[in-house]
Design a protein around this motif. Sequence first.
Motif, PDB file in Angstrom:
ATOM      1  N   ARG A 122      -4.116  13.717 -10.536  1.00 18.65           N
ATOM      2  CA  ARG A 122      -4.521  15.087 -10.245  1.00 18.65           C
ATOM      3  C   ARG A 122      -5.924  15.418 -10.732  1.00 18.65           C
ATOM      4  O   ARG A 122      -6.338  16.573 -10.716  1.00 18.65           O
ATOM      5  N   SER A 123      -6.659  14.410 -11.186  1.00 18.57           N
ATOM      6  CA  SER A 123      -8.047  14.620 -11.598  1.00 18.57           C
ATOM      7  C   SER A 123      -8.975  14.587 -10.385  1.00 18.57           C
ATOM      8  O   SER A 123      -8.550  14.289  -9.265  1.00 18.57           O
ATOM      9  N   SER A 124     -10.250  14.905 -10.635  1.00 19.55           N
ATOM     10  CA  SER A 124     -11.239  14.938  -9.550  1.00 19.55           C
ATOM     11  C   SER A 124     -11.308  13.610  -8.813  1.00 19.55           C
ATOM     12  O   SER A 124     -11.200  12.534  -9.417  1.00 19.55           O
ATOM     13  N   THR A 125     -11.497  13.686  -7.514  1.00 17.19           N
ATOM     14  CA  THR A 125     -11.804  12.497  -6.720  1.00 17.19           C
ATOM     15  C   THR A 125     -13.208  12.661  -6.153  1.00 17.19           C
ATOM     16  O   THR A 125     -13.678  13.771  -5.923  1.00 17.19           O
ATOM     17  N   PHE A 126     -13.873  11.520  -5.920  1.00 17.21           N
ATOM     18  CA  PHE A 126     -15.277  11.547  -5.527  1.00 17.21           C
ATOM     19  C   PHE A 126     -15.514  10.699  -4.283  1.00 17.21           C
ATOM     20  O   PHE A 126     -14.846   9.685  -4.071  1.00 17.21           O
ATOM     21  N   ASP A 127     -16.479  11.142  -3.488  1.00 16.20           N
ATOM     22  CA  ASP A 127     -17.054  10.289  -2.459  1.00 16.20           C
ATOM     23  C   ASP A 127     -18.086   9.439  -3.185  1.00 16.20           C
ATOM     24  O   ASP A 127     -19.167   9.926  -3.555  1.00 16.20           O
ATOM     25  N   PHE A 128     -17.755   8.168  -3.400  1.00 14.35           N
ATOM     26  CA  PHE A 128     -18.588   7.344  -4.274  1.00 14.35           C
ATOM     27  C   PHE A 128     -19.996   7.160  -3.723  1.00 14.35           C
ATOM     28  O   PHE A 128     -20.958   7.048  -4.488  1.00 14.35           O
ATOM     29  N   ALA A 129     -20.133   7.139  -2.395  1.00 14.74           N
ATOM     30  CA  ALA A 129     -21.465   6.961  -1.806  1.00 14.74           C
ATOM     31  C   ALA A 129     -22.370   8.143  -2.135  1.00 14.74           C
ATOM     32  O   ALA A 129     -23.570   7.988  -2.357  1.00 14.74           O
ATOM     33  N   GLU A 130     -21.781   9.344  -2.191  1.00 16.55           N
ATOM     34  CA  GLU A 130     -22.567  10.540  -2.473  1.00 16.55           C
ATOM     35  C   GLU A 130     -22.646  10.846  -3.965  1.00 16.55           C
ATOM     36  O   GLU A 130     -23.639  11.410  -4.441  1.00 16.55           O
ATOM     37  N   HIS A 131     -21.601  10.488  -4.699  1.00  9.78           N
ATOM     38  CA  HIS A 131     -21.549  10.787  -6.132  1.00  9.78           C
ATOM     39  C   HIS A 131     -21.133   9.534  -6.910  1.00  9.78           C
ATOM     40  O   HIS A 131     -20.028   9.463  -7.438  1.00  9.78           O
TER      41      HIS A 131
END
Length: 301
Positions: free
Chosen positions: A64-73
């Motif tokens: 339930r923690s933050s998920t990221f678009d790794f390419a952008e972040h």
Amino acid sequence: MQTNLIDIDGVQLHTEEFGDPAHTPILLIMGSMTQGVLWPDAFVGRLAAGGRRVIRYDHRDTGRSSTFDFAEHPYTWEDVTDDVLRVMDAYGLDSAHLVGHSAGGLLGQLIAVRHPERVRTLTVIGSSPLGGHEGEVLMRALMGEPQPEGSLPPPRPGFVDHYRKVIASPPPEGRRERIDGMIEEARVLHGAALPFDEDAERRLQERVHERARDLAAAANHRLAFAAKPDFEPEGVLHQVKAPTLVVEGTHEPVKPGHGAIIAERIPGARLLMVEGMGHTLPPETHEELAGAILAHTATRT
């Protein structure tokens, strides 16, 4: 149990707190790509019943923690290490007892080196020593290449065979196939010495799936490590000042013998070998593990 979604530096981390907030704090740090609920509820309950304030959390890109678009972040394992400190800060903890499993043990070791004032005691379970290049050891094992003299002991053949099979297989399609795959992985990690409860594991994996914001995001941990593979400094474990307990199962399939190396490199560290345990935390081990951690954390309140 109290749940909190802390938000620091743009990262939301889902945390769960057990026990009396006035009691001595233990922060549980799980391995890479895994949620905090992989710390079994019954094990956590034993620690809380033993007079500890226990906190577990979901790493970024898990649960339930933050998920990221790794390419952008993009981020690195340095950032994942800082998340441990973010959790402590959110709970107002200047210091805590750190208990890390697998890659969580690496994070605990690194914090004990870099921020000794924040670590009351350190417990490392099923982990490898900082600077051991365990990823390179695994890759050589997968390729069938000999290990250089002085390298860490390689994974056991059963784990290597399983990993090769996973790499060669197409990605699972659908929830049921993904869960079946995770159960098979858990069976390999569990080892053959203790009974494997497939029904309990299925319930756990269904829980993992249900509470994930984005199940696929956990793969970002691999990208984060690749972004800075040298985040683990070598030759620094002698700097650890916190009293350290190192735990390894006698049937550890992934990092066999690594516990003894950690204990040898950290001054005054104690090694506990748990009979029958593999790389998981099955019910048969909870009493011994919890008892050892409660005794260890009693040394510094």
